[in-house]
Scaffold this active site. Sequence first.
Site, PDB file in Angstrom:
ATOM      1  N   SER A 176      42.840   8.610  13.412  1.00 19.06           N
ATOM      2  CA  SER A 176      42.681   9.183  14.750  1.00 19.06           C
ATOM      3  C   SER A 176      43.903   9.011  15.636  1.00 19.06           C
ATOM      4  CB  SER A 176      41.445   8.602  15.423  1.00 19.06           C
ATOM      5  OG  SER A 176      41.476   7.190  15.406  1.00 19.06           O
ATOM      6  N   HIS A 204      37.890  13.658  12.783  1.00 13.58           N
ATOM      7  CA  HIS A 204      38.962  14.580  13.174  1.00 13.58           C
ATOM      8  C   HIS A 204      39.277  15.637  12.113  1.00 13.58           C
ATOM      9  CE1 HIS A 204      39.958  12.054  16.665  1.00 13.58           C
ATOM     10  NE2 HIS A 204      39.607  11.066  15.865  1.00 13.58           N
ATOM     11  N   LYS A 236      34.146  16.173  18.958  1.00 14.02           N
ATOM     12  CA  LYS A 236      35.527  16.613  18.820  1.00 14.02           C
ATOM     13  C   LYS A 236      35.562  18.117  18.549  1.00 14.02           C
ATOM     14  CE  LYS A 236      36.648  11.982  18.464  1.00 14.02           C
ATOM     15  NZ  LYS A 236      36.263  10.744  17.815  1.00 14.02           N
TER      16      LYS A 236
HETATM   17  C1  LIG Z   1      35.846   9.481  18.098  1.00 10.22           C
HETATM   18  C2  LIG Z   1      35.630   8.740  16.826  1.00 10.22           C
HETATM   19  C3  LIG Z   1      34.444   8.060  16.575  1.00 10.22           C
HETATM   20  C4  LIG Z   1      33.392   7.898  17.634  1.00 10.22           C
HETATM   21  O1  LIG Z   1      32.671   9.059  17.792  1.00 10.22           O
HETATM   22  P1  LIG Z   1      31.871   9.286  19.146  1.00 10.22           P
HETATM   23  O2  LIG Z   1      30.929  10.370  18.853  1.00 10.22           O
HETATM   24  O3  LIG Z   1      32.884   9.623  20.177  1.00 10.22           O
HETATM   25  O4  LIG Z   1      31.186   7.984  19.467  1.00 10.22           O
HETATM   26  C5  LIG Z   1      34.258   7.501  15.338  1.00 10.22           C
HETATM   27  N1  LIG Z   1      35.206   7.567  14.384  1.00 10.22           N
HETATM   28  C6  LIG Z   1      36.388   8.176  14.609  1.00 10.22           C
HETATM   29  C7  LIG Z   1      37.407   8.206  13.520  1.00 10.22           C
HETATM   30  C8  LIG Z   1      36.632   8.766  15.824  1.00 10.22           C
HETATM   31  O5  LIG Z   1      37.807   9.348  16.069  1.00 10.22           O
END
Ligand SMILES: *Cc1c(COP(=O)(O)O)cnc(C)c1O
Length: 401
Positions: A176, A204, A236
């Site tokens: 990320s 992602h 995302k």
């Molecule tokens: C954003 C993210 C999360 C958390 O997800 P949310 O739905 O925002 O709680 C978990 N793992 C990764 C790799 C992320 O980038």
Amino acid sequence: MSFDLSARLAARRAEHLYRQRPLLQSPQGPEVIVDGKPLLAFCNNDYMGLANHPDVIAAWKAGAERWGVGGGASHLVIGHSTPHHELEEALADLTGRPRALLFSNGYMANLGAVTALVGQGDTVLEDRLNHASLLDAGLLSGARFSRYLHNDPDSLNTRLEKAVGDTLVVTDGVFSMDGDIADLPALAKVAKAKSAWLMVDDAHGFGPLGATGAGIVEHFGLSMEDVPVLIGTLGKSFGTAGAFVAGSEALIETLIQFARPYIYTTSQPPALACATLKSLELLRTEHWRRAHLQALIKQFREGARAIGLELMDSVTPIQPILIGSSDRALRLSQLLRERGLMVTAIRPPTVPSGSARLRVTLSAAHSEAQVQLLLEALEQCYPLLALDSNSTCESVEPHNA
Ligand SMILES: *Cc1c(COP(=O)(O)O)cnc(C)c1O
């Protein structure tokens, strides 16, 4: 830690690690209003440009009319409604797996999956750059916890040799904060050879990666045997909120029985599931979004290289510019901001110390002209960093993560 909170806060500030939340006063998108100023933003995770899409908003509204606004109860009591169920079926279809299970968010999906699968007497092995929620999940599980070198199958293999009990190997699909892609074929091979299970958090990768946007597993053409536990998040590329685990019938039933962050929480609003169903449809059918995003990534990388920026090894919409020290990363972010651009500085402990960076993210909602504006601003601002490398940025209010 200490209850002397003002001392802790002062120390944080002195290290240039203090966080403040920028106030977003517009919908998410390339053009935002933040703290009263219009800015061109390159830092959200809305890679497909769906967070403010009129069709998704319309689906949300219609969902609220039809199903109300609250989940009302946990899934196991009476909170599992038709839109949740349809979304799970659509996500199973997207991933080509027998079933998918909807969670409130990615953090909870990760806590739920890891703690339901391993515990005392087992082993959990994680990439050292995994997302915080995965690391927290590993620690919470009570299993023996160890981190292997970033994206390194040999380092994983060494740790697998010392593993006890059942072993879960856990990795981000796309990292990320770096944007690089896990070497899943190699990691899967090493894990399978030792009968370990591989869990991939592809928060992602869904959206940008794979022919139909089904993420890193589709990108590499891997099977459910290679990656038995697949996590996706909906905040995302899907532009909404929530997360899911996709896998076998037995995996999903196990999570329903044993994943505490699934069981002991209210289901997400059903109207939200209606919105996500619509964004999933757009993600799968509007192929121009992925193609346009790829073109912007290429444009940005070529332009950034031409002006001598230090990029990371990334083919994804996450294109960090490595700076090093936190105060310099903040300074560059501030210089861009003065020119009307918003790119967040990412500092320790979110990234390893000495590797503060500007995390540029691109979205299908950006235009080529907007990426050009970013490149021109970077060309002006980046050399200024070298000029004032002796000065600190005490005068600059740190605004970033
Ligand atoms: C954003 C993210 C999360 C958390 O997800 P949310 O739905 O925002 O709680 C978990 N793992 C990764 C790799 C992320 O980038």
